[in-house]
Write an enzyme that holds these catalytic residues in place. Sequence first.
Site, mmCIF file in Angstrom:
data_model
loop_
_atom_site.group_PDB
_atom_site.id
_atom_site.type_symbol
_atom_site.label_atom_id
_atom_site.label_comp_id
_atom_site.label_asym_id
_atom_site.label_seq_id
_atom_site.Cartn_x
_atom_site.Cartn_y
_atom_site.Cartn_z
ATOM 1 N N ASP A 1 0.864 -1.310 -0.081
ATOM 2 C CA ASP A 1 0.129 0.005 -0.038
ATOM 3 C C ASP A 1 0.923 1.136 0.023
ATOM 4 O O ASP A 1 0.149 2.350 0.725
ATOM 5 C CB ASP A 1 -0.987 -0.236 1.205
ATOM 6 N N LYS B 1 -6.522 -4.928 -3.173
ATOM 7 C CA LYS B 1 -7.344 -5.530 -1.941
ATOM 8 C C LYS B 1 -8.347 -4.662 -1.543
ATOM 9 O O LYS B 1 -7.938 -3.262 -1.124
ATOM 10 C CB LYS B 1 -6.146 -5.929 -0.771
ATOM 11 N N LYS C 1 -7.757 -4.712 4.842
ATOM 12 C CA LYS C 1 -6.268 -4.499 5.431
ATOM 13 C C LYS C 1 -5.373 -5.611 5.146
ATOM 14 O O LYS C 1 -4.296 -5.362 4.880
ATOM 15 C CB LYS C 1 -6.375 -4.247 6.753
ATOM 16 N N THR D 1 0.450 0.797 6.524
ATOM 17 C CA THR D 1 0.898 1.235 7.892
ATOM 18 C C THR D 1 1.433 0.006 8.683
ATOM 19 O O THR D 1 0.724 -1.018 8.625
ATOM 20 C CB THR D 1 0.083 2.099 8.489
ATOM 21 N N CYS E 1 -2.159 -2.426 7.908
ATOM 22 C CA CYS E 1 -1.945 -3.404 6.648
ATOM 23 C C CYS E 1 -0.766 -4.113 6.786
ATOM 24 O O CYS E 1 -0.976 -5.353 6.203
ATOM 25 C CB CYS E 1 -2.308 -2.739 5.329
HETATM 26 C C1 C5J Z 1 -2.911 0.770 5.449
HETATM 27 C C2 C5J Z 1 -4.831 2.169 6.535
HETATM 28 N N1 C5J Z 1 -2.760 0.424 4.468
HETATM 29 N N2 C5J Z 1 -3.779 2.388 7.785
HETATM 30 N N3 C5J Z 1 -4.291 1.274 5.704
HETATM 31 O O1 C5J Z 1 -2.496 0.330 6.488
HETATM 32 O O2 C5J Z 1 -5.763 2.309 6.813
#
Ligand code: C5J
Length: 217
Positions: free
Chosen positions: A24, A129, A132, A158, A162
């Site tokens: 991500d 996706k 998460k 993060t 995720c």
């Molecule tokens: C991810 C989020 N990618 N923090 N998404 O961690 O919402």
Amino acid sequence: MPTVEAQPAPFTFAPESTALLVIDMQRDFLEPGGFGESLGNDVSQLRRTIAPLAAFMTTWRAAGLPIIHTREGHLPDLTDCPPAKLERGAPSKRIGDPGAFGRILIRGEYGHDIIDELRPLPGEAVVDKPGKGAFYATELQELLDKGGIRSLLVAGVTTEVCVHTTVREANDRGYECLVLADCVGSYFPEFQRVGLEMIAAQGGIFGWVADSTSVRL
Ligand code: C5J
């Protein structure tokens, strides 16, 4: 086989059955003025991962090893977005709303795509996706099976959301995961520290943790 000095113990992997999974690294999360920042987050906490990850991707690619990228996001009609995810909290902007970089976390929008610095090369898999975790409602398991992949080096954002969810899913599926500490980021320094500690705790309950500079191919 390369062995990496890691927490809680050395991590050994067979390159031919290992992929780098980049979670991500999208404009909506990382770019100043984007969705992440609109929620009050300090995007510099995520952006510090870009340089080490870009360097590591160069090394990984030079060794001919596979990279799989993921993107969190939804169909334009939001039919794949559970109402609970859409409605939770009271953010100034919600998924699907118009944002600085197009509709927020919607597939095909500029903000949903991966930042220029880490753009996937032709031939590298990009897994979209809705959740998460990177295994939920995606083709990731099939891709890994086809490639004979058994170990994952994990980077991205993060850390506590995720990255964690994906590492937990991978661990339950029997993959050995090394999380690259300098290449994962959280908006919250405390979550970054504790998130990494949680992975390596109890003898590596979900996996291993090391900086990317400790990986020598
Ligand atoms: C991810 C989020 N990618 N923090 N998404 O961690 O919402």
